[in-house]
Scaffold this motif. Structure first.
Motif, short mmCIF file in Angstrom:
data_model
loop_
_atom_site.label_atom_id
_atom_site.label_comp_id
_atom_site.label_asym_id
_atom_site.label_seq_id
_atom_site.Cartn_x
_atom_site.Cartn_y
_atom_site.Cartn_z
N UNK A 179 0.84 -1.22 0.00
CA UNK A 179 0.00 0.00 0.00
C UNK A 179 0.86 1.26 0.00
N UNK A 180 0.32 2.36 -0.50
CA UNK A 180 1.11 3.60 -0.51
C UNK A 180 1.36 4.12 0.89
N UNK A 181 2.49 4.77 1.06
CA UNK A 181 2.85 5.39 2.34
C UNK A 181 3.00 6.89 2.14
N UNK A 182 2.57 7.67 3.10
CA UNK A 182 2.63 9.13 3.00
C UNK A 182 4.07 9.59 2.78
N UNK A 183 4.27 10.42 1.73
CA UNK A 183 5.57 11.00 1.47
C UNK A 183 6.59 10.06 0.89
N UNK A 184 6.18 8.85 0.51
CA UNK A 184 7.11 7.86 -0.04
C UNK A 184 6.49 7.21 -1.26
N UNK A 185 7.33 6.87 -2.22
CA UNK A 185 6.83 6.15 -3.40
C UNK A 185 7.14 4.65 -3.30
N UNK A 190 1.09 11.14 -11.52
CA UNK A 190 1.86 12.36 -11.37
C UNK A 190 2.50 12.53 -10.01
N UNK A 191 1.75 12.33 -8.93
CA UNK A 191 2.31 12.48 -7.59
C UNK A 191 3.43 11.49 -7.32
N UNK A 192 3.24 10.27 -7.75
CA UNK A 192 4.26 9.23 -7.59
C UNK A 192 5.53 9.60 -8.33
N UNK A 193 5.38 10.11 -9.55
CA UNK A 193 6.54 10.49 -10.35
C UNK A 193 7.32 11.62 -9.69
N UNK A 194 6.59 12.56 -9.05
CA UNK A 194 7.28 13.65 -8.36
C UNK A 194 8.16 13.14 -7.24
N UNK A 195 7.67 12.17 -6.48
CA UNK A 195 8.47 11.59 -5.39
C UNK A 195 9.67 10.83 -5.93
N UNK A 196 9.46 10.07 -7.01
CA UNK A 196 10.57 9.33 -7.62
C UNK A 196 11.64 10.29 -8.14
N UNK A 197 11.19 11.33 -8.78
CA UNK A 197 12.12 12.32 -9.33
C UNK A 197 13.01 12.89 -8.23
#
Length: 470
Positions: A404-410, A443-450
């Motif tokens: 599952x997704x975690x806040x502030x982490x990809x 989009x949000x996930x990509x921002x964290x990965x970037x």
């Protein structure tokens, strides 16, 4: 492989040179029209005239700049291949949206300043003066009425471009509304080219604007209409098979003629129309999910609405129309030996096609490619078997990160490892900073990965992504 890297370096140099030229031309076009206005008496009107004259002068120059910016917007949206190859279509359309946020306010300033300026000249005062002057102007000639309709259409387009409005509109309605921007430009032309306007002040000014209008119209007609129609007819694409990959995800396989002559690369997308009820009216952008082989094309689509869900019911033999290919999310710009491919959600489709291209053509030595595939649940790992096969054949690494997704982490949550994402990624990918990275997903996930990639030492110029938000 070395030849592919040399081609990537040459492509990067071409991108830089061509980008500089295109941006210089855009800025020069704005400087030219402002300079012409000032030299032909505009500077005097802005500084030495009365209140009415100054307001009219402000309206005149903002009208000139707004039309120039609007034409630049249309060029960015015309899908011109050179612009696509330099910036990638998503960045070109982002620039298109940014210019729109400037253009429409300038148009409103143009209209407001002209109305208030003429009202002052005519000696009108009081709260109803703008309304009276507007009525006078609109009944004074059909070109002004057309210009009023054009302004109204541009305001509607601007309102539907605001994030909150886009979330409430379906892609189909949003796309239909934005097509009216072409009508707005056409309706504005009679007003701009009317006798006595700043667009017809001298012979060379008339030639300048006519040239711009013709070039922009030709670009839109050629690249958005004629080329797509010609390519669709030439290649005769038809649906050959529809396969359910995972619940809610389908692959549509297509066959056609002379597909080896279609200039499409792994990682790119096309705008697709299917000759089926309720699928033909609107084109949707979907990436190819397998590397082009000259005989077939394939897209893989997640059910995100009525339009995408109807693809599951396509019948073999259904004719396919398309625009494109588009996008700069390809390995053509790669200049590093090691490659890191990161994907989540349906963003896995262009990543899967790039991986196949690297493996099939031997553009990566064994062990040089690392694939990181993120999903909330193992049932969402569409095309998993294909990734496992390709990485095994090429001798590369595949990391399936499920949770599952975690806040502030990809990355998936790990109660035993609280380190930053960049450090956890460095454990997965040895020598992380020496990789060329390709990222595609929400989009949000990509921002964290970037952010993790930058913190991990990969320069921004070696991080490639493409966003398909509208």
């Amino acid at each position: 492989m070395r030849q592919a890297l040399r081609r990537g370096a040459a492509f990067r140099r071409w991108q830089a040179r061509t980008g500089d030229v295109l941006e210089t031309l855009a800025v020069a076009s704005l400087l030219v029209i402002v300079a012409q206005f000032l030299l032909s008496g505009g500077s005097h009107d802005l500084t030495a005239g009365g209140a009415g004259t100054i307001l009219v002068a402000v309206g005149r120059v903002t009208g000139l700049v707004a039309m120039n910016l609007l034409l630049l917007q249309l060029v960015l949206a015309a899908r011109v291949p050179w612009i696509d190859r330099v910036y990638g279509m998503d960045r070109a359309l982002k620039a298109h949206r940014v210019l729109g946020r400037v253009t429409v306010p300038l148009v409103l300033v143009h209209v407001g300043a002209i109305v208030l300026g003429y009202a002052a000249r005519d000696g009108l005062h009081g709260p109803f003066a703008p309304a009276v002057e507007t009525f006078r102007l609109l009944t004074g000639g059909s070109d002004l009425l057309f210009a009023f309709v054009a302004t109204s259409l541009l305001v509607v387009v601007a309102v539907t471009s605001v994030s909150i409005a886009r979330r409430r509109l379906s892609y189909e309605w949003w796309h239909l509304v934005h097509l009216t921007s072409y009508a707005a430009v056409v309706l504005a032309v009679p007003h701009e080219l009317s006798i006595g306007s700043d667009f017809t002040a001298t012979a060379w000014v008339r030639a300048y604007w006519w040239t711009l209008f013709v070039l922009v119209a030709a670009a839109v007609l050629w690249w958005r209409v004629l080329v797509p129609v010609a390519r669709s007819l030439r290649h005769g694409l038809r649906v050959s098979e529809v396969v359910e990959e995972t619940p809610g995800v389908w692959s549509v396989r297509m066959e056609g003629r002379r597909l080896d002559r279609l200039p499409v690369h792994a990682g790119q997308y096309l705008n697709w129309r299917f000759a089926s009820p309720r699928l033909l009216a609107t084109a949707h952008p979907w990436s190819i999910s397998s590397a082009p082989d000259g005989r077939h094309l394939r897209i893989t689509v997640r059910e995100l609405g009525d339009h995408s869900s109807r693809l599951a019911h396509l019948r073999p033999g259904t004719r396919v129309l398309f625009e494109g290919p588009y996008g700069g999310f390809t390995a053509r710009s790669r200049v590093r030996r090691r490659v890191l491919l990161l994907a989540a959600g349906i963003g896995v489709t262009p990543v899967r096609s790039i991986l196949e291209e690297l493996v099939r053509h031997g553009h990566a030595a064994p062990g040089d490619v690392t694939v990181v595939y993120r999903a909330n649940d193992s049932s969402q790992l569409a095309l998993r078997d294909e990734f496992e096969h390709l990485t095994a054949v090429g001798g590369h690494r595949l990391h399936l990160l499920v949770g599952p997704p975690a806040d502030g982490s990809w990355l998936p949550p790990d109660v035993t490892d609280r380190r930053p994402d960049a450090e956890r990624l460095a454990d997965l990918v040895p020598e992380l900073r020496r990789h060329e990275a390709y990222v595609c997903g929400p989009g949000g996930w990509m921002g964290l990965v970037h952010r993790s990639l930058l913190e991990g030492g990969i320069p921004r110029t070696h991080i490639h992504d493409e966003r398909f938000s509208w």
